[in-house]
Design a protein around this motif. Structure first.
Motif, short mmCIF file in Angstrom:
data_model
loop_
_atom_site.label_atom_id
_atom_site.label_comp_id
_atom_site.label_asym_id
_atom_site.label_seq_id
_atom_site.Cartn_x
_atom_site.Cartn_y
_atom_site.Cartn_z
N ASP A 197 0.24 -1.33 -12.43
CA ASP A 197 -0.99 -1.20 -13.21
C ASP A 197 -2.03 -0.58 -12.28
O ASP A 197 -2.65 -1.28 -11.47
CB ASP A 197 -1.43 -2.57 -13.72
CG ASP A 197 -2.58 -2.47 -14.72
OD1 ASP A 197 -3.29 -1.44 -14.71
OD2 ASP A 197 -2.78 -3.42 -15.49
N ALA A 198 -2.19 0.73 -12.37
CA ALA A 198 -3.01 1.46 -11.39
C ALA A 198 -4.45 0.95 -11.36
O ALA A 198 -5.04 0.81 -10.29
CB ALA A 198 -2.98 2.96 -11.70
N LYS A 199 -5.03 0.67 -12.51
CA LYS A 199 -6.43 0.24 -12.55
C LYS A 199 -6.61 -1.12 -11.89
O LYS A 199 -7.50 -1.30 -11.05
CB LYS A 199 -6.91 0.20 -14.00
CG LYS A 199 -8.36 -0.23 -14.14
CD LYS A 199 -8.79 -0.24 -15.60
CE LYS A 199 -10.24 -0.69 -15.74
NZ LYS A 199 -10.67 -0.71 -17.16
N ARG A 200 -5.75 -2.08 -12.26
CA ARG A 200 -5.88 -3.42 -11.68
C ARG A 200 -5.57 -3.41 -10.19
O ARG A 200 -6.19 -4.13 -9.42
CB ARG A 200 -4.92 -4.39 -12.41
CG ARG A 200 -5.23 -4.56 -13.88
CD ARG A 200 -6.61 -5.12 -14.09
NE ARG A 200 -6.95 -5.25 -15.51
CZ ARG A 200 -8.14 -5.53 -15.98
NH1 ARG A 200 -9.14 -5.69 -15.12
NH2 ARG A 200 -8.37 -5.64 -17.26
N MET A 201 -4.64 -2.57 -9.80
CA MET A 201 -4.30 -2.50 -8.37
C MET A 201 -5.47 -1.91 -7.59
O MET A 201 -5.78 -2.37 -6.48
CB MET A 201 -3.05 -1.64 -8.19
CG MET A 201 -2.42 -1.74 -6.82
SD MET A 201 -1.72 -3.37 -6.53
CE MET A 201 -0.96 -3.11 -4.92
N ARG A 202 -6.13 -0.89 -8.14
CA ARG A 202 -7.27 -0.29 -7.46
C ARG A 202 -8.42 -1.28 -7.35
O ARG A 202 -9.09 -1.39 -6.31
CB ARG A 202 -7.73 0.96 -8.20
CG ARG A 202 -8.89 1.70 -7.53
CD ARG A 202 -9.22 2.98 -8.25
NE ARG A 202 -9.73 2.76 -9.59
CZ ARG A 202 -9.05 2.97 -10.71
NH1 ARG A 202 -7.81 3.44 -10.64
NH2 ARG A 202 -9.59 2.74 -11.89
N ILE A 203 -8.65 -2.04 -8.41
CA ILE A 203 -9.71 -3.04 -8.38
C ILE A 203 -9.40 -4.12 -7.36
O ILE A 203 -10.28 -4.59 -6.63
CB ILE A 203 -9.91 -3.64 -9.79
CG1 ILE A 203 -10.49 -2.59 -10.74
CG2 ILE A 203 -10.81 -4.87 -9.74
CD1 ILE A 203 -10.61 -3.05 -12.17
N ALA A 204 -8.12 -4.54 -7.29
CA ALA A 204 -7.75 -5.58 -6.33
C ALA A 204 -7.94 -5.12 -4.90
O ALA A 204 -8.43 -5.87 -4.05
CB ALA A 204 -6.29 -5.99 -6.57
N ARG A 205 -7.59 -3.86 -4.62
CA ARG A 205 -7.79 -3.35 -3.26
C ARG A 205 -9.27 -3.28 -2.90
O ARG A 205 -9.68 -3.68 -1.80
CB ARG A 205 -7.16 -1.96 -3.13
CG ARG A 205 -5.63 -1.95 -3.15
CD ARG A 205 -5.11 -0.52 -2.97
NE ARG A 205 -3.68 -0.41 -3.11
CZ ARG A 205 -2.81 -0.55 -2.10
NH1 ARG A 205 -3.26 -0.82 -0.89
NH2 ARG A 205 -1.50 -0.43 -2.31
N LYS A 206 -10.11 -2.78 -3.82
CA LYS A 206 -11.54 -2.67 -3.54
C LYS A 206 -12.19 -4.03 -3.44
O LYS A 206 -13.06 -4.26 -2.60
CB LYS A 206 -12.23 -1.84 -4.65
CG LYS A 206 -11.85 -0.37 -4.63
CD LYS A 206 -12.64 0.39 -5.67
CE LYS A 206 -12.33 1.88 -5.63
NZ LYS A 206 -13.10 2.63 -6.64
N THR A 207 -11.75 -4.97 -4.28
CA THR A 207 -12.32 -6.31 -4.23
C THR A 207 -11.99 -7.00 -2.92
O THR A 207 -12.84 -7.67 -2.33
CB THR A 207 -11.81 -7.15 -5.41
OG1 THR A 207 -12.14 -6.49 -6.64
CG2 THR A 207 -12.43 -8.53 -5.41
#
Length: 470
Positions: A197-207
């Motif tokens: 899930d590209a969006k959730r993965m990107r959010i998790a990395r930034k968070t």
């Protein structure tokens, strides 16, 4: 159009100084290791499906081949049968279907990290370093060959390679021998984050990166400049619509300006809007003036007294007894330098004009997408998962907003009252903020204020709130 060109190799997050993946980084993103029971179940599902494809060969072709083995000419015995064509079809088609199935398994595993068994059991395979797709040759082919090779030793091979080897992983991530050979990491997407899930993965990395930064530093204050050798503390001495004017703390009282020997500290800037920092001189106090009030109409004309000079002492207050008992006029007190024969209009005592009626302060509230209503106080507010008011306006109230996906930063957006208008300011959040008005969204730059109207929708991260102004 702006094209971004990568300069050099891409930096991979989550690796230690020796280039090895750190298990705590994947756990911080929300990745959960695949349980051993479902790993075995996935292999059983794929084995059963391959057995179903081979079923025609096992039921039709294999018995005919076994019967022909004991004859003098096995080939003639097989092809001399009346159902020889059917035997050939039942032998070739299952092998062809099995080959296509295995090839599709390898391709999907290399690109999406899933096979038939993994898709049904909620498992995905990723590259252990990049946490992205495992690629075709190393992550799919090599891993699958190790699994198929374990079948050469019936029962013991699959039991040791597939079921027991994950228990010996030193990183406690349940990576078995096929995962070590293919440099893959098998995760559970039912209980944890789906790495595809590209969006959730990107959010998790930034968070995760934002949480680390939030623990080290807080937002700066408007009254705190870059520290230097000459001015360690900056305090406000005047305020205007352009901002806060400041001066070094140890030189405000003396009025001394920084010299060139103090280092690179910037001198105090002169401003036409600045207010003199010297204390204001108190206005001189006025002596109370006693007002001469006209007496009632006398019954008899009073003799005109001789002019007098101003009395040296303070005038008597109103209502004091008359100085001469023979005076026919009612008792009155004269102003200094005045006579009874020359009466003038009384002097008016100046009074401050009455304060204007205070206008009702505007109120505002936010209605979140979950239905919860948040009232914005007159001192402003700061929104976020765990907002901090350090560096915000004095009296700003922290308003916590729950967000399980962590798309909202800990300290995300500030709401302020400026000249009776509600203003939103993004505080450098990870996923940004925006104002949706009449169906069009305007992104907010970090630190840039945007005026809100009633009916607007404020977006912060993946959350939305409707603005209500009264």
């Amino acid at each position: 159009m702006i094209w971004e060109i990568e300069d050099g190799p891409r930096a991979i997050e989550g690796l230690d100084e020796r280039g090895r993946p750190r298990p705590e980084y994947a756990a911080g993103l929300g990745l959960v290791p695949a349980p051993i029971g479902r790993r075995v179940l996935a292999m059983i599902i794929e084995g059963v499906f391959i057995g179903l494809l081979q079923l025609p060969m096992l039921l039709v072709a294999l018995p005919a081949i076994i019967d022909a083995v004991g004859t003098a000419d096995p080939v003639d015995a097989v092809f001399g049968r009346s159902d020889a064509v059917w035997i050939v079809v039942c032998s070739v088609v299952p092998y062809a279907l099995t080959t296509v199935f295995l090839l599709v398994q390898l391709i999907v595993l290399g690109r999406r990290g899933a096979t038939l068994g993994k898709a049904l059991t909620g498992l995905r395979a990723v590259n252990v370093k990049t946490l992205e797709r495992p690629r075709f040759w190393r992550g799919a082919v090599v891993r699958y060959l190790v699994q198929v090779g374990s079948l050469l030793i019936p029962v013991i091979g699959p039991l040791l390679v597939i079921a027991l080897s994950p228990l010996f992983d030193p990183d406690r991530r349940r990576r078995g021998w096929p995962d070590l050979a293919g440099q893959t990491y098998l995760v559970d997407i039912r209980k944890g984050l789906n790495p595809y899930d590209a969006k959730r993965m990107r959010i998790a990395r930034k968070t995760l990166a934002t949480d680390l930064r939030d623990e080290k530093a807080s937002l700066p204050s408007l009254a705190t400049p870059v520290s230097g050798p000459a001015t360690d503390v900056y305090i406000p001495v005047a305020r205007n619509r352009g901002g806060v004017l400041g001066a070094p703390k140890d030189r405000v009282g003396s009025g001394e300006r920084p010299s060139a020997d103090d280092g690179p500290a910037a001198p105090i800037q002169e401003s036409p809007f600045a207010v003199d920092s010297a204390p204001a001189v108190a206005p001189p106090t006025r002596e109370p003036v006693v007002i001469a009030r006209p007496a009632t109409e006398p019954t008899a004309a009073a003799p005109t007294p001789e002019p007098q000079s101003a009395p040296a002492s303070r005038p008597e207050p109103l209502g004091a007894p008359a100085a001469s008992a023979s005076s026919a006029a009612p008792a009155e007190t004269l102003l200094p330098g005045a006579t009874s024969s020359t009466w003038s209009a009384p002097e008016l005592i100046p009074h401050d004009p009455p304060p204007p009626a205070a206008a009702a302060a505007p109120t505002a509230s936010l209605v979140l997408d979950s239905g919860e209503q948040l009232d914005i106080p007159a001192t402003g507010a700061v929104l976020g998962r765990a907002p901090s008011v350090a560096g915000a306006d004095a009296g700003a109230v922290p308003l916590a907003v729950a967000d399980s996906t962590k798309s909202v930063s800990k300290t995300h957006v500030a709401l302020r009252w400026v000249d009776g208008a509600l203003v939103a300011v993004d505080l450098g959040s990870t996923n940004g903020s925006g104002v949706i008005r009449e169906g069009a969204e305007t992104e907010l730059d970090a630190g840039a204020p945007a005026t809100l109207r009633s009916g607007d929708t404020l977006r912060f991260g993946d959350r939305h709130a409707s603005v209500r102004l009264t």
